[in-house]
Every structure is written in C-alpha cells, then in structure tokens.
Design a protein around this motif. Structure first.
Motif, short mmCIF file in Angstrom:
data_model
loop_
_atom_site.label_atom_id
_atom_site.label_comp_id
_atom_site.label_asym_id
_atom_site.label_seq_id
_atom_site.Cartn_x
_atom_site.Cartn_y
_atom_site.Cartn_z
N PRO A 81 -9.46 13.56 -35.33
CA PRO A 81 -8.15 14.61 -35.68
C PRO A 81 -7.87 15.13 -33.99
O PRO A 81 -7.06 16.07 -33.86
N PHE A 82 -8.19 14.36 -32.87
CA PHE A 82 -7.79 14.68 -31.44
C PHE A 82 -7.65 13.07 -30.85
O PHE A 82 -8.14 12.26 -31.32
N GLN A 83 -7.07 13.48 -29.72
CA GLN A 83 -6.84 12.10 -28.91
C GLN A 83 -7.92 12.08 -27.56
O GLN A 83 -8.00 13.11 -26.70
N TYR A 84 -8.66 10.98 -27.56
CA TYR A 84 -9.76 10.97 -26.62
C TYR A 84 -10.21 9.50 -26.54
O TYR A 84 -10.17 8.74 -27.47
N SER A 85 -10.35 9.14 -25.13
CA SER A 85 -10.73 7.80 -25.10
C SER A 85 -11.83 7.81 -23.99
O SER A 85 -12.16 8.28 -23.25
N VAL A 86 -12.71 6.69 -24.28
CA VAL A 86 -13.66 6.31 -23.40
C VAL A 86 -13.98 4.94 -23.25
O VAL A 86 -13.88 4.12 -24.30
N ASN A 96 -10.82 9.85 -20.93
CA ASN A 96 -9.57 10.64 -20.85
C ASN A 96 -9.51 11.74 -22.15
O ASN A 96 -9.27 10.99 -23.18
N ASN A 97 -9.68 12.99 -21.80
CA ASN A 97 -9.72 14.11 -22.77
C ASN A 97 -8.36 14.61 -22.86
O ASN A 97 -8.14 15.63 -22.21
N GLU A 98 -7.49 14.04 -23.77
CA GLU A 98 -6.08 14.59 -23.86
C GLU A 98 -5.36 14.69 -22.52
O GLU A 98 -4.79 15.90 -22.38
N GLY A 99 -5.64 13.88 -21.67
CA GLY A 99 -5.01 13.96 -20.32
C GLY A 99 -5.83 14.42 -19.06
O GLY A 99 -5.50 14.13 -17.89
N SER A 100 -6.75 15.06 -19.46
CA SER A 100 -7.81 15.44 -18.57
C SER A 100 -9.05 14.08 -18.28
O SER A 100 -9.78 13.90 -19.09
#
Length: 205
Positions: A81-86, A96-100
């Motif tokens: 339910p959120f955008q997050y990449s590892v 990358n946690n929604e741009g952070s």
C-alpha cells in the motif's frame, strides 16, 4: 458419532501434512534446483509479502515486484500500500522510502554481508550448503519444502530458519523467514519471468 468424526478429521490432517523426503528424493531436488539456478541469469516476478507479528491480529500485507540480475543485483520494489524500494548492489544497500534515500555499506559488516548473501541465494533457491545450514527436505501439497537452519550462532540471533517451497521445475515459489521470536516474513512469488533482458538502470536508486 463424535469419535468417528474425530478420526476422519485426524486422517484428513495427515493427508495434507508434510512428509519427509527420502535421501534419493532430496538429492534429486538439490540437483534440479542447482541446475535451474545455474541457468538463471535474471528473474522478474511479482510478489506478495506477509509480515506476521504475534501482537497483531492480522498480517501486514504488501505487494511489489522483484528484479534479480546475476551475480548479485537484487531490487525489491514495493508498490502497495506504499512505495518503497530496497536495492542490493555492489555490497551496498540502497533504500528509497517515497523519495527519501539512504545507503548502507553492507560490505563493512560481516553479518550484513551474510544476510545479503542469504537474500541473493534464497531468491535463486541455491542455499544447499550443509556447512552453513542444517537442512531438512519435505514433500508438501504445494511442491517441495526445504527448511534451512543457520549453524552460525550470530546469524541465529536474527534468523531462526528459512523455509523455501519449490515448484516442480525447481523455481522458488515461497520464502518464509522465521525470527527467533516466532514472528516471520513470508513472500509468495507470481508471474515469474526468467532470463529476460534487464537494464542495469533498474538498479539505480
């Protein structure tokens, strides 16, 4: 009547239970999976992740897409339910946690290096190292189940065991990582595509 019903319920539970493999079956599975892993250069797959915490009544469910490129590029991109990449790349963990954005030098820690290796090997399914794991093999309804328990006491502080379910072709269908507390993370893979062309740009943070 109640006793008869209990007997039928018990027999039904036995049918669905896991059965330990013979040595011959285990060797055949290892050969199948190792051959499949050696031929796998890239993997693209959708996944659903279930995070089970004992204090929550429901699992935390997230969905995303996995990209793997040999030898050790891995990207987990969560979209719901959120955008997050590892991203694991060149001994570095990129988040990358929604741009952070942030980075972790995996190579600076032996433990992080081991965990990274486990991630890569579990995605390919090639974890059959008797020196590193106590390994048990089972036939289950979904396919073949292999349980890996780390022998390293330090690694055991983070991971109690890995459970991997393989398809008849030797592909990883499910990974379950159980923590010492009993909490676990289970990942189910769907729509898997092997050996397609993946640009290195996919692994840019």
């Amino acid at each position: 009547m109640n006793k008869i019903l209990l007997v039928f319920l018990f027999m039904a539970s036995l049918v669905g239970a896991q059965q330990k493999m013979t040595n011959t079956e285990a060797k055949a599975l290892k050969a199948l999976v190792k051959n499949r892993a050696s031929q796998t250069k890239t993997i693209v797959s959708d996944f659903t992740q279930y995070k089970h915490l004992d204090f929550l009544s429901n699992d935390i469910v997230t969905q995303g897409k996995l990209h793997f490129k040999s030898p050790d590029f891995v990207k987990w991109a969560y979209v719901k339910p959120f955008q997050y990449s590892v991203i694991f790349k060149n001994k570095t963990l990129f988040i990358n946690n929604e741009g952070s954005k942030s980075e972790v030098d995996v190579g600076s820690s032996k433990m992080f290096t081991e965990l990274n290796n486990l991630i890569v090997k579990s995605v390919k399914g090639d974890m059959f190292d008797d020196a590193q794991f106590a390994i048990a093999y089972f036939n289950v309804e979904e396919g073949s189940l292999v349980q890996f328990e780390p022998k390293d006491p330090k690694l055991n502080e983070f991971i109690k065991s890995f459970h991997i379910v393989f398809s008849e072709k030797g592909d990883v269908e499910t990974i379950k990582m159980i923590e010492p507390s009993g909490d676990y993370t289970k990942i189910e893979f769907t729509n898997r595509v092997l050996n397609s062309t993946i640009s290195n740009a996919i692994f840019n943070n």
